[in-house]
Scaffold this active site. Structure first.
Site, PDB file in Angstrom:
ATOM      1  CE  LYS A  54      -1.953   2.070   4.439  1.00  0.00           C
ATOM      2  NZ  LYS A  54      -2.940   1.229   3.769  1.00  0.00           N
ATOM      3  CD  GLN A  98      -5.286   1.089   1.118  1.00  0.00           C
ATOM      4  OE1 GLN A  98      -4.181   0.935   1.621  1.00  0.00           O
ATOM      5  NE2 GLN A  98      -6.296   1.595   1.804  1.00  0.00           N
ATOM      6  CG  ASP A 121      -3.222  -4.841   6.025  1.00  0.00           C
ATOM      7  OD1 ASP A 121      -3.242  -3.866   6.798  1.00  0.00           O
ATOM      8  OD2 ASP A 121      -3.426  -4.762   4.807  1.00  0.00           O
TER       9      ASP A 121
HETATM   10  N1  GUN Z   1      -8.152   0.149   3.670  1.00  0.00           N
HETATM   11  C1  GUN Z   1      -8.493   0.905   4.734  1.00  0.00           C
HETATM   12  N2  GUN Z   1      -7.768   0.555   5.810  1.00  0.00           N
HETATM   13  C2  GUN Z   1      -6.958  -0.447   5.422  1.00  0.00           C
HETATM   14  C3  GUN Z   1      -5.960  -1.222   6.086  1.00  0.00           C
HETATM   15  O1  GUN Z   1      -5.690  -1.076   7.281  1.00  0.00           O
HETATM   16  N3  GUN Z   1      -5.337  -2.164   5.329  1.00  0.00           N
HETATM   17  C4  GUN Z   1      -5.624  -2.365   4.014  1.00  0.00           C
HETATM   18  N4  GUN Z   1      -4.961  -3.311   3.366  1.00  0.00           N
HETATM   19  N5  GUN Z   1      -6.542  -1.657   3.377  1.00  0.00           N
HETATM   20  C5  GUN Z   1      -7.195  -0.699   4.081  1.00  0.00           C
END
Ligand code: GUN
Length: 296
Positions: A54, A98, A121
């Site tokens: 990311k 996350q 998100d």
């Molecule tokens: N963990 C796995 N996929 C995601 C996601 O799309 N967003 C977040 N915040 N955590 C994750």
């Protein structure tokens, strides 16, 4: 019929290029650089890989990336204090915590502490409600990516029969809302659905998001349907570890009109849409028009 393969890697690269182009214009015309803060608590290896990826892609499209790595024992109070600081930081337009979080932290509480306007998100309860009522929301990244691919494939989705297999808060439910928003007739199927094969056979659009390797065989797929496979499952086959989707790709590709492969389908779209959401949040925060083609 032999299905067209929907190349998610190429599609995601196109989305990132669109984002990069708009980020450059924002800088040039308004002196604004979108910023994304990612918070990682603990050392889960998969989460570390995601967060690194990311951060790298955020910088590549010209945005500022702020990484906050906290140790696994961080208290809820300290995490909430960091979120409060990011909520009030004008350089931060998007905040992502996350998941999963260590067990002693209440995920709902933490997610709902994020300013909904910065919740890239789309997990905050306000964004869930806004999406469900057809209002301007931040939309979860994976379903947004699926919607972009479907619109690219079909133009209008109006009147199409769509079946979403899986009812998770992160994919299934928001996916169904987005398809409804585009005027599909939507069925949400799940583990208790009766006669799932026949339900799926009706669908012009199948979105599979259950996390069960190859559970949808090709003979459930209507001839010419579009199949979006969200599953990413690790299995052992022929002594090797392989990634497979929720759809049996080989047999489904013989009947579908178009299908996303695993890997290289939906997967790469998630981070691309996270960047798109960060750009959207930045535009909204500054009272500027939203980036065209990058929102629901
Ligand atoms: N963990 C796995 N996929 C995601 C996601 O799309 N967003 C977040 N915040 N955590 C994750």
């Amino acid at each position: 019929m032999v299905a067209q393969v929907i190349d998610g890697k190429a599609f995601a690269a196109k989305v990132r290029a669109q984002v990069a182009d708009k980020v450059a214009k924002l800088k040039e015309e308004h002196g604004i650089t979108p910023g994304l803060a990612v918070v990682l608590v603990g050392e889960d290896p998969a989460s570390q890989v995601y967060v690194r990826s990311k951060g790298k892609q955020t910088v590549e499209v010209g945005m500022n990336s702020y990484e906050h790595k906290l140790d696994a024992e961080t208290s809820e109070q300290d995490l909430l204090a960091l979120i409060d600081k990011l909520n009030n930081d004008p350089a931060v337009h998007g905040i992502l915590v996350q998941l999963p979080l260590p067990k002693h932290l209440n995920e709902d509480l933490v997610i709902n502490a994020i300013n909904p306007a910065k919740d890239v998100d789309g997990f905050h309860i306000s964004n869930v409600g806004l999406l469900a009522t057809g209002q301007k929301a931040m939309v979860p990244c994976t379903p947004l990516g699926c919607l972009m691919m479907l619109r690219d494939q079909h133009g209008s989705l109006s009147g199409m029969d769509a079946v979403v297999i899986g009812r998770s808060n992160i994919v299934g439910k928001p996916m169904a809302q987005l398809l409804l928003g585009d005027s599909c007739t939507v069925t949400i199927a799940h583990s208790r659905t009766r006669n799932l094969p026949d339900v799926v056979r009706r669908a012009d659009i199948v979105v599979a998001a259950v996390g069960r390797p190859e559970m949808v065989p090709g003979d459930w797929i209507k001839e010419g349907a579009t199949v979006i496979d969200v599953g990413i499952n690790r299995i052992e086959r022929d002594g090797k570890t392989r990634l497979v989707g929720d759809v049996d790709y080989a047999s489904a590709a013989e009947r579908a009109g178009a299908i996303t492969p695993v890997p290289g389908g939906v997967g790469p779209m998630t981070i691309a849409c996270l960047l798109a959401n960060t750009l959207t949040a930045c535009c909204r925060a500054n009272g500027l028009p939203e980036p065209e083609g990058l929102t629901a």
